[in-house]
Write a protein that holds these residues in place. Structure first.
Motif, short mmCIF file in Angstrom:
data_model
loop_
_atom_site.label_atom_id
_atom_site.label_comp_id
_atom_site.label_asym_id
_atom_site.label_seq_id
_atom_site.Cartn_x
_atom_site.Cartn_y
_atom_site.Cartn_z
N GLU A 1 11.42 9.59 -3.45
CA GLU A 1 11.26 9.34 -2.01
C GLU A 1 10.45 8.09 -1.68
O GLU A 1 10.71 7.41 -0.68
N ALA A 2 9.45 7.79 -2.52
CA ALA A 2 8.58 6.66 -2.20
C ALA A 2 9.34 5.33 -2.20
O ALA A 2 8.96 4.40 -1.50
N VAL A 3 10.44 5.28 -2.96
CA VAL A 3 11.17 4.02 -3.07
C VAL A 3 11.82 3.66 -1.73
O VAL A 3 11.53 2.60 -1.15
N ALA A 4 12.67 4.54 -1.24
CA ALA A 4 13.37 4.24 0.01
C ALA A 4 12.39 4.15 1.18
O ALA A 4 12.47 3.22 2.00
N VAL A 5 11.47 5.10 1.25
CA VAL A 5 10.56 5.12 2.40
C VAL A 5 9.66 3.89 2.39
O VAL A 5 9.50 3.22 3.42
N GLY A 6 9.11 3.56 1.23
CA GLY A 6 8.23 2.40 1.15
C GLY A 6 8.97 1.11 1.44
O GLY A 6 8.55 0.28 2.25
N ALA A 7 10.13 0.95 0.80
CA ALA A 7 10.89 -0.29 0.95
C ALA A 7 11.34 -0.47 2.40
O ALA A 7 11.22 -1.57 2.97
N LEU A 8 11.82 0.60 3.01
CA LEU A 8 12.36 0.46 4.36
C LEU A 8 11.24 0.34 5.40
O LEU A 8 11.47 -0.19 6.49
N ILE B 1 8.02 -6.07 -10.20
CA ILE B 1 8.11 -4.66 -10.59
C ILE B 1 7.20 -3.87 -9.66
O ILE B 1 6.06 -4.25 -9.43
N ALA B 2 7.76 -2.79 -9.10
CA ALA B 2 6.96 -1.98 -8.17
C ALA B 2 6.82 -0.57 -8.73
O ALA B 2 7.71 -0.08 -9.43
N ASP B 3 5.71 0.06 -8.41
CA ASP B 3 5.52 1.47 -8.77
C ASP B 3 6.30 2.31 -7.77
O ASP B 3 5.87 2.49 -6.63
N GLY B 4 7.44 2.78 -8.19
CA GLY B 4 8.32 3.52 -7.30
C GLY B 4 7.85 4.92 -6.99
O GLY B 4 8.51 5.65 -6.25
N MET B 5 6.71 5.32 -7.56
CA MET B 5 6.14 6.62 -7.21
C MET B 5 5.00 6.44 -6.19
O MET B 5 4.39 7.40 -5.76
N ASP B 6 4.74 5.19 -5.84
CA ASP B 6 3.62 4.88 -4.94
C ASP B 6 4.19 4.20 -3.69
O ASP B 6 4.59 3.04 -3.72
N VAL B 7 4.20 4.93 -2.60
CA VAL B 7 4.90 4.46 -1.40
C VAL B 7 4.26 3.18 -0.84
O VAL B 7 4.95 2.29 -0.36
N ARG B 8 2.94 3.10 -0.93
CA ARG B 8 2.27 1.89 -0.42
C ARG B 8 2.63 0.68 -1.29
O ARG B 8 2.87 -0.41 -0.77
N HIS B 9 2.67 0.90 -2.57
CA HIS B 9 2.98 -0.21 -3.46
C HIS B 9 4.42 -0.69 -3.24
O HIS B 9 4.70 -1.89 -3.24
N MET B 10 5.30 0.28 -3.03
CA MET B 10 6.69 -0.07 -2.73
C MET B 10 6.76 -0.91 -1.46
O MET B 10 7.39 -1.96 -1.41
N ARG B 11 6.09 -0.39 -0.42
CA ARG B 11 6.13 -1.08 0.88
C ARG B 11 5.60 -2.50 0.76
O ARG B 11 6.22 -3.46 1.20
N ASP B 12 4.46 -2.63 0.10
CA ASP B 12 3.82 -3.94 0.05
C ASP B 12 4.60 -4.93 -0.82
O ASP B 12 4.69 -6.11 -0.50
N THR B 13 5.18 -4.41 -1.89
CA THR B 13 5.98 -5.28 -2.76
C THR B 13 7.20 -5.80 -2.01
O THR B 13 7.49 -7.01 -2.01
N VAL B 14 7.90 -4.90 -1.37
CA VAL B 14 9.12 -5.30 -0.65
C VAL B 14 8.76 -6.21 0.52
O VAL B 14 9.46 -7.20 0.80
N TYR B 15 7.64 -5.91 1.18
CA TYR B 15 7.21 -6.73 2.31
C TYR B 15 6.97 -8.17 1.85
O TYR B 15 7.41 -9.13 2.50
N THR B 16 6.31 -8.30 0.72
CA THR B 16 6.03 -9.63 0.17
C THR B 16 7.34 -10.38 -0.09
O THR B 16 7.48 -11.56 0.26
N ALA B 17 8.29 -9.67 -0.69
CA ALA B 17 9.58 -10.30 -1.00
C ALA B 17 10.29 -10.73 0.29
O ALA B 17 10.77 -11.86 0.40
N LEU B 18 10.32 -9.84 1.27
CA LEU B 18 11.06 -10.13 2.50
C LEU B 18 10.43 -11.30 3.26
O LEU B 18 11.13 -12.13 3.83
#
Lengths: 336, 327
Positions: free
Chosen positions: A57-64, A216-233
């Protein structure tokens, strides 16, 4: 936060605390929805293939949560979470599983083909890797039109060995298309471990052959997912180019409902259950004083209630009339 | 009326539609700087620039899928396959993503895209480069398939295809690119509807149903047969899908005899479907069983003499007409 919380389409606009609680709530919604769907599948209310996202869940929720409302989103067949996180109602999603016209794809797509045009969700796609060129096309269109929106394309680790993956990566890098490919590496393409399928030790390495930046993002960590994808975007919006993000995650259920997952050990599963993205994030929020147990229970109850309500709505929805069978083959002549 | 080549007709169709609609763009291998492997896109890069005329790497699945993705959000791509034999590398994109999207999404996403390029055998290209793909693509609901035989039809059908809101395949032919034919002046907006066959020659004794490469063979056969006192009607399908059943049925009802000249392999081919439709609709009207002239059921040999033996021909059509006329 009120008892009924609308899924915020652009979480970046929420104030800090609510934004964090929103991440937790979305993960709960997806988890409870799928637990309800899983029961219904066992009761044979849902047909076909059904791939659950539980654990990821952290992957989709964090990334989106890092995406803008007008960004394009596309994914593979393990798609319930992305559509829910993008803002579709549980009612529309559950009804799709039951194959009825109030479903998000009018009951014509099923579990693997959730679409939601209003929320710029361009589908669940069920041929492994086949949707990556589509993602390049979505990004091509925004570049063609001079827009700064990005495309987020989710894929599984199984897709990285498909021809379409490599063609889409090359084209996207060559034409500098603003698409973030987010690989949800849950270690298994159905029952085959990624190490038995990919020539590279690290999935993210695949980007190197295309001169594409990767993280590489920690896909079990929703904040890390969010911040990684945010940086990329952010980088992609400034100057269009593709990005590859490997999200390391794990699914707690089998590949699909029919898979007992005998290819992995109980110990391995238990180890990853200790990293449950929901439990972990809850603990973090508790420790930071942003959440208390009562509030958590309230959110969880709401997610369960909406899932049960969605099932009721789905069961009460009427069937698609047989006369509509030919309505969606072509646009012209069809009463859209 | 003026005369232009089939190649020029296709070029005019793309040029006019790109002038008309800024959402139309062309992608494919060698379409831009090389001006097209068969020069169909000659001059388009110069006119419309690299934003709208794009050379792709040799990645059929990649650029076909990219076109479909762009079409999901309203662009109108023309995707050129250097030949439809290469479209097989992109088969999943063409038969899964393009035609299924509308249904799978419950009507939310239509795909306004054109896949075009030469199709069918050319001359001594061997087995891999000689595929006639029309039976394959006609088997997928959601795809439209046009098979123009003349410059006029090529232009009119391609223009219509580009304006269609559904995925359309325009199956051209390398052997026809140089053929010239009469066509309206450029000022005339030439749109030919998909799904409308055309009588290329009227007759009363037998209907020869043909399309693309076999139209010229059928016309030559009819010319020869006329001298023998047999008035053959030549019916050019122009589109395989939708299929103009009405015109087929009305012609065969008149002549009572039917020969289908198809450029593909016979097994599960276009003729099999048409023969079924004819016997289903007008069994009692038939004075003879429907015959088909198609390729021989072998992978295409390189050898020129053997290739000629595999292909349909004017002579084979004449022979089939004799048979249905019991001559």
């Amino acid at each position: 936060m009120p008892a009924t919380i609308p899924v915020e389409k652009d979480a970046t606009k929420l104030p800090g605390l609510e934004r964090e609680l929103h991440l937790l709530y979305q993960m709960l919604l997806i988890r409870r929805f799928e637990e309800r769907a899983s029961q219904a599948y066992q009761q044979q209310k849902i047909g076909g293939f059904c791939h659950l996202y539980i654990g990821q869940e952290a992957v989709a929720v964090g990334a989106l949560a890092a995406a803008r409302e007008d960004d394009y989103v596309i994914t593979a067949y393990r798609d319930h979470a992305h559509v829910i996180a993008r803002g579709a109602s549980l009612n529309a999603c559950m009804t799709e599983l039951l194959g009825k016209p109030t479903g998000c794809s009018r009951g014509l797509g099923g579990s693997m083909h959730f679409f939601d045009r209003a929320n710029h969700m361009y589908g669940g796609h069920a041929i492994v890797g086949g949707h990556l060129p589509l993602a390049s096309g979505l990004a091509f269109a925004s570049k063609y039109r001079g827009e700064d929106r990005c495309t987020l394309c989710f894929l599984g680790d199984g897709a990285i060995n498909q021809g379409a993956f490599h063609e889409a990566f090359n084209l996207s890098a060559l034409w500098k298309l603003p698409v973030a490919f987010i690989c949800e590496n849950n270690l298994f393409g159905m029952g085959t471990h990624v190490a038995r399928a990919a020539s590279v030790k690290e999935v993210a390495t695949r980007a190197k052959g295309y001169d594409m930046p990767s993280m590489i993002a920690d896909g079990m960590d929703v904040r890390h997912m969010r911040d990684t994808v945010y940086t990329a975007l952010q980088a992609m919006r400034k100057k269009p180019h593709p990005f590859f993000i490997e999200a390391r995650t794990y699914r707690y259920r089998g590949h699909s409902m029919s898979d007992p997952a005998t290819y992995r050990t109980k110990e391995e599963l238990e180890k990853y259950k200790q990293e449950d993205p929901i439990a972990d994030f809850k603990a973090i929020l508790l420790s930071e004083g942003k959440l208390d147990e009562t509030k958590f229970q309230e959110l969880d109850r709401e997610a369960k209630r909406l899932s049960a309500e969605a099932m009721r709505f789905a069961e009460e929805s009427s069937e698609l009339p047989l006369e509509d069978l030919h309505k969606y083959t072509f646009v012209d002549g069809a009463d859209r | 009326m003026r005369e232009i080549s089939y190649r020029q007709a296709l070029n005019e169709a793309m040029e006019e539609e790109m002038m008309r609609d800024p959402d139309v763009f062309l992608i494919g291998e060698e379409v831009a700087e090389y001006n097209g492997a068969y020069k169909v896109s000659q001059g388009l890069l110069e006119k419309f620039g690299p934003k709208r005329v794009l050379d792709t790497p040799i990645s059929e699945a990649g650029f076909a899928g990219l076109g479909i993705g762009a079409a999901m959000v309203g662009l109108r791509p023309i995707v050129e396959f250097m030949t439809f034999s290469f479209s097989l590398v992109a088969f999943d994109q063409v038969v899964n993503n393009a035609p299924n999207m509308l249904t799978m999404s419950g009507g939310q996403f239509n795909i306004p895209i054109v896949f075009r390029g030469p199709n069918g055998p050319a001359h001594q290209l061997g087995a891999t480069h000689s595929h006639a793909t029309e039976p394959l693509y006609s088997n997928f609901p959601g795809l439209k398939v046009a098979v123009p035989a003349t410059p006029r039809d090529a232009k009119g059908l391609l223009k219509t295809a580009i304006r269609d809101d559904n995925p359309v395949l325009v199956l051209e032919s390398e052997l026809l690119y140089n053929i010239a034919g009469p066509i309206e002046d450029k000022e005339v907006e030439l749109l030919i509807p998909l799904g409308k066959a055309e009588l290329k020659r009227e007759g009363v004794d037998v209907t020869i149903i043909c399309y693309a490469q076999t139209v010229r063979m059928a016309l030559a056969a009819a010319e020869y047969l006329a001298k023998q006192g047999i008035q053959a009607e030549v019916l050019d399908l122009r589109s395989i899908k939708p299929l103009d059943r009405e015109t087929i049925i009305s012609s065969v009802s008149k002549t009572h005899r039917c020969v289908i000249a198809e450029q593909n392999k016979p097994f599960c081919g276009i003729g099999a479907e048409i023969a079924f439709q004819v016997q289903r609709e007008i069994f009692d009207e038939l004075d003879a069983p429907v015959l088909r002239v198609a390729q021989e059921e072998v992978p295409m040999p390189y050898n020129e003499r053997l290739e000629a033996a595999v292909l349909p021909s004017q002579e084979k059509i004449i022979e089939a007409v004799y048979q249905v006329c019991y001559l």
